[in-house]
Write a protein that holds these residues in place. Structure first.
Motif, PDB file in Angstrom:
ATOM      1  N   ALA A 301       0.815  -1.214   0.000  1.00 14.09           N
ATOM      2  CA  ALA A 301       0.000   0.000   0.000  1.00 14.09           C
ATOM      3  C   ALA A 301       0.846   1.260   0.000  1.00 14.09           C
ATOM      4  O   ALA A 301       0.347   2.342  -0.343  1.00 14.09           O
ATOM      5  N   VAL A 302       2.127   1.126   0.345  1.00 15.15           N
ATOM      6  CA  VAL A 302       2.925   2.329   0.572  1.00 15.15           C
ATOM      7  C   VAL A 302       4.285   2.321  -0.116  1.00 15.15           C
ATOM      8  O   VAL A 302       4.927   3.373  -0.216  1.00 15.15           O
ATOM      9  N   SER A 303       4.764   1.184  -0.585  1.00 13.13           N
ATOM     10  CA  SER A 303       6.144   1.082  -1.058  1.00 13.13           C
ATOM     11  C   SER A 303       6.226   0.606  -2.497  1.00 13.13           C
ATOM     12  O   SER A 303       5.745  -0.480  -2.835  1.00 13.13           O
ATOM     13  N   ASP A 304       6.862   1.412  -3.352  1.00 15.08           N
ATOM     14  CA  ASP A 304       7.106   0.994  -4.730  1.00 15.08           C
ATOM     15  C   ASP A 304       7.989  -0.242  -4.780  1.00 15.08           C
ATOM     16  O   ASP A 304       7.818  -1.118  -5.653  1.00 15.08           O
ATOM     17  N   ARG A 305       8.950  -0.341  -3.854  1.00 10.26           N
ATOM     18  CA  ARG A 305       9.839  -1.506  -3.847  1.00 10.26           C
ATOM     19  C   ARG A 305       9.062  -2.784  -3.537  1.00 10.26           C
ATOM     20  O   ARG A 305       9.338  -3.839  -4.122  1.00 10.26           O
ATOM     21  N   SER A 306       8.113  -2.700  -2.627  1.00  7.84           N
ATOM     22  CA  SER A 306       7.308  -3.883  -2.309  1.00  7.84           C
ATOM     23  C   SER A 306       6.408  -4.258  -3.474  1.00  7.84           C
ATOM     24  O   SER A 306       6.241  -5.448  -3.801  1.00  7.84           O
ATOM     25  N   ARG A 307       5.846  -3.265  -4.135  1.00  8.94           N
ATOM     26  CA  ARG A 307       5.025  -3.559  -5.318  1.00  8.94           C
ATOM     27  C   ARG A 307       5.879  -4.182  -6.423  1.00  8.94           C
ATOM     28  O   ARG A 307       5.426  -5.085  -7.145  1.00  8.94           O
ATOM     29  N   ALA A 308       7.137  -3.726  -6.549  1.00 14.67           N
ATOM     30  CA  ALA A 308       8.026  -4.309  -7.553  1.00 14.67           C
ATOM     31  C   ALA A 308       8.336  -5.767  -7.213  1.00 14.67           C
ATOM     32  O   ALA A 308       8.367  -6.634  -8.108  1.00 14.67           O
ATOM     33  N   TRP A 309       8.586  -6.047  -5.947  1.00 10.34           N
ATOM     34  CA  TRP A 309       8.837  -7.429  -5.507  1.00 10.34           C
ATOM     35  C   TRP A 309       7.676  -8.324  -5.939  1.00 10.34           C
ATOM     36  O   TRP A 309       7.874  -9.370  -6.552  1.00 10.34           O
ATOM     37  N   GLN A 310       6.456  -7.898  -5.612  1.00 10.70           N
ATOM     38  CA  GLN A 310       5.284  -8.706  -5.937  1.00 10.70           C
ATOM     39  C   GLN A 310       5.121  -8.851  -7.449  1.00 10.70           C
ATOM     40  O   GLN A 310       4.751  -9.925  -7.944  1.00 10.70           O
ATOM     41  N   ALA A 311       5.402  -7.799  -8.187  1.00 10.97           N
ATOM     42  CA  ALA A 311       5.277  -7.863  -9.647  1.00 10.97           C
ATOM     43  C   ALA A 311       6.285  -8.839 -10.248  1.00 10.97           C
ATOM     44  O   ALA A 311       5.963  -9.580 -11.189  1.00 10.97           O
ATOM     45  N   HIS A 312       7.498  -8.856  -9.720  1.00  8.81           N
ATOM     46  CA  HIS A 312       8.519  -9.761 -10.238  1.00  8.81           C
ATOM     47  C   HIS A 312       8.115 -11.218  -9.993  1.00  8.81           C
ATOM     48  O   HIS A 312       8.294 -12.076 -10.870  1.00  8.81           O
ATOM     49  N   ILE A 313       7.567 -11.500  -8.815  1.00  8.64           N
ATOM     50  CA  ILE A 313       7.137 -12.874  -8.526  1.00  8.64           C
ATOM     51  C   ILE A 313       5.960 -13.251  -9.418  1.00  8.64           C
ATOM     52  O   ILE A 313       5.905 -14.361  -9.966  1.00  8.64           O
ATOM     53  N   SER A 314       5.011 -12.350  -9.567  1.00  2.00           N
ATOM     54  CA  SER A 314       3.849 -12.654 -10.401  1.00  2.00           C
ATOM     55  C   SER A 314       4.272 -12.940 -11.843  1.00  2.00           C
ATOM     56  O   SER A 314       3.757 -13.862 -12.487  1.00  2.00           O
ATOM     57  N   GLU A 315       5.213 -12.169 -12.351  1.00  2.00           N
ATOM     58  CA  GLU A 315       5.698 -12.393 -13.710  1.00  2.00           C
ATOM     59  C   GLU A 315       6.320 -13.779 -13.843  1.00  2.00           C
ATOM     60  O   GLU A 315       6.065 -14.513 -14.819  1.00  2.00           O
ATOM     61  N   ALA A 316       7.132 -14.163 -12.855  1.00  2.00           N
ATOM     62  CA  ALA A 316       7.777 -15.471 -12.896  1.00  2.00           C
ATOM     63  C   ALA A 316       6.751 -16.601 -12.796  1.00  2.00           C
ATOM     64  O   ALA A 316       6.873 -17.626 -13.484  1.00  2.00           O
ATOM     65  N   LEU A 317       5.728 -16.425 -11.965  1.00  2.00           N
ATOM     66  CA  LEU A 317       4.712 -17.465 -11.808  1.00  2.00           C
ATOM     67  C   LEU A 317       3.850 -17.597 -13.064  1.00  2.00           C
ATOM     68  O   LEU A 317       3.489 -18.715 -13.464  1.00  2.00           O
ATOM     69  N   ARG A 318       3.518 -16.487 -13.689  1.00  2.00           N
ATOM     70  CA  ARG A 318       2.747 -16.579 -14.939  1.00  2.00           C
ATOM     71  C   ARG A 318       3.493 -17.391 -15.990  1.00  2.00           C
ATOM     72  O   ARG A 318       2.899 -18.203 -16.717  1.00  2.00           O
ATOM     73  N   ALA A 319       4.803 -17.183 -16.068  1.00  2.00           N
ATOM     74  CA  ALA A 319       5.596 -17.933 -17.036  1.00  2.00           C
ATOM     75  C   ALA A 319       5.688 -19.408 -16.652  1.00  2.00           C
ATOM     76  O   ALA A 319       5.545 -20.300 -17.493  1.00  2.00           O
ATOM     77  N   ALA A 320       5.902 -19.679 -15.358  1.00  2.00           N
ATOM     78  CA  ALA A 320       6.084 -21.059 -14.906  1.00  2.00           C
ATOM     79  C   ALA A 320       4.830 -21.898 -15.059  1.00  2.00           C
ATOM     80  O   ALA A 320       4.893 -23.079 -15.409  1.00  2.00           O
ATOM     81  N   TYR A 321       3.676 -21.299 -14.782  1.00  2.00           N
ATOM     82  CA  TYR A 321       2.398 -22.028 -14.836  1.00  2.00           C
ATOM     83  C   TYR A 321       1.676 -21.834 -16.165  1.00  2.00           C
ATOM     84  O   TYR A 321       0.559 -22.299 -16.327  1.00  2.00           O
ATOM     85  N   ARG A 322       2.309 -21.109 -17.068  1.00  2.00           N
ATOM     86  CA  ARG A 322       1.785 -20.874 -18.416  1.00  2.00           C
ATOM     87  C   ARG A 322       0.394 -20.222 -18.371  1.00  2.00           C
ATOM     88  O   ARG A 322      -0.551 -20.648 -19.046  1.00  2.00           O
ATOM     89  N   THR A 323       0.288 -19.184 -17.559  1.00  2.00           N
ATOM     90  CA  THR A 323      -0.972 -18.429 -17.488  1.00  2.00           C
ATOM     91  C   THR A 323      -0.842 -17.067 -18.136  1.00  2.00           C
ATOM     92  O   THR A 323      -1.800 -16.302 -18.137  1.00  2.00           O
ATOM     93  N   ALA A 324       0.340 -16.750 -18.662  1.00  2.00           N
ATOM     94  CA  ALA A 324       0.568 -15.434 -19.263  1.00  2.00           C
ATOM     95  C   ALA A 324      -0.280 -15.261 -20.525  1.00  2.00           C
ATOM     96  O   ALA A 324      -0.497 -16.213 -21.275  1.00  2.00           O
TER      97      ALA A 324
END
Length: 324
Positions: A301-324
């Motif tokens: 809710a408050v940190s760009d760095r935390s949002r970036a962390w979550q975005a990086h994981i989501s990107e990796a998971l979309r690729a791994a589970y082929r949901t992209a």
């Protein structure tokens, strides 16, 4: 080379988060209660107060529900299910384990609902958080057995509607240990293997090793490590899987994501484990998130760095589970 002490700008959201931890902690005496149940309750109060202030609310497009399954002894294991409304069955699914140092933490924490629901929506995954048993009431390997039971249940075509070809494991901090050990045990029994393994700031080492990142540990961190070893992983409870950093054969594991935080005492052991996985022939993606402390990835809710962390994981998971 020894890292420099962490210096945060007072205006940094992480500095405000640390201040709020100290403020709330000062009025929650249960955090120091020797009774584990009282201590867990106090920690949940602390966690929930912080989550309301620092973690973005869960999206209303994700259904959250609890699904009980039965252990071999007849007791109930609770699975918390995060299911985006837009998905159609069968669902690509990640089984996930929360943190808490093997003694604390719960699927009921507000922060876990907010982070898991947001990640489910961002990735197009069904995420199932497993309410694993904890020490000192339940030592190693009880929590690993719980995750493996959830994995086997997901494969049997129960009401969870899991796509067995896109079923993986993940965990944060102590939950990363649980996920890693479960993956090793599943590898060795053959059968259907996880499609992916995600380890966020995993706790994989239970002794001091002289890693430079250990200089980030406070005296309280070191005391907690001693407590973990005593309550969760005493020598008599250990088997050939109990110390992942010392397992000789790490081949044959699923593609793995290892995420570490720059100023985390667990950083170097997590990265060394990732390098060992890669050297053993596994596909490994390693990300070191700059400017982060242990646990600071949830300040969405408050940190760009935390949002970036979550975005990086989501990107990796979309690729791994082929949901992209």
């Amino acid at each position: 080379m020894t890292p420099e002490p962490v210096q945060l700008d007072p205006a940094d959201p992480m500095a405000r988060w640390l201040t709020r931890i100290a403020e709330h902690g000062a009025v929650l005496p249960g955090l120091r209660d020797p009774d584990p149940a009282h201590r867990r309750d106090a920690l949940r109060q602390l966690s929930d107060r912080l989550a309301v202030e620092f973690a973005a609310p869960a999206p209303d497009t994700v259904r959250i529900s609890d699904e009980p399954i039965e252990r071999p002894d007849g007791s109930s294991l609770r699975l918390r299910r995060y299911l985006p409304e837009r998905l159609t069955a069968p669902f690509p699914t990640q089984l996930w384990c929360h943190g808490g140092g093997f003694l604390l933490g719960t699927v009921d924490e507000v922060v876990n609902d907010r982070i898991c629901a947001a990640r489910a929506e961002a990735t197009g995954l069904q995420i199932i958080s497993v309410d694993i048993r904890q020490a000192p009431e339940h030592r190693y390997p009880a929590g690993v057995h719980d995750l493996m039971l959830a994995y086997d249940t997901a494969l049997t075509g129960t009401g969870l509607s899991v796509d067995e070809h896109r079923l993986g494991l993940g965990g944060v901090s102590s939950g990363g240990f649980t996920a890693a050990v479960a993956a090793l045990r599943i590898r060795d029994r053959r059968g259907t293997q996880p499609v992916h393994l995600a380890l966020e700031s995993p706790m994989l080492a239970f002794e001091r090793s002289g890693d430079p990142s250990e200089s980030f540990a406070s005296d309280a961190d070191l005391d907690f490590l001693t407590e973990i070893v005593t309550a969760f992983l005493p020598p008599q409870a250990r088997d050939e899987y109990a110390l992942p950093m010392h397992i000789a054969n790490l081949a044959g594991l699923p593609p793995t994501l290892v995420v570490s935080a720059e100023f985390d005492p667990l950083r170097d052991s997590a990265e060394r484990f990732g390098c060992r996985l890669r050297d053993a022939g596994n596909v490994v993606t390693m990300i070191r998130e700059p400017g982060h402390l242990h646990g600071s990835s949830v300040l969405t809710a408050v940190s760009d760095r935390s949002r970036a962390w979550q975005a990086h994981i989501s990107e990796a998971l979309r690729a791994a589970y082929r949901t992209a």
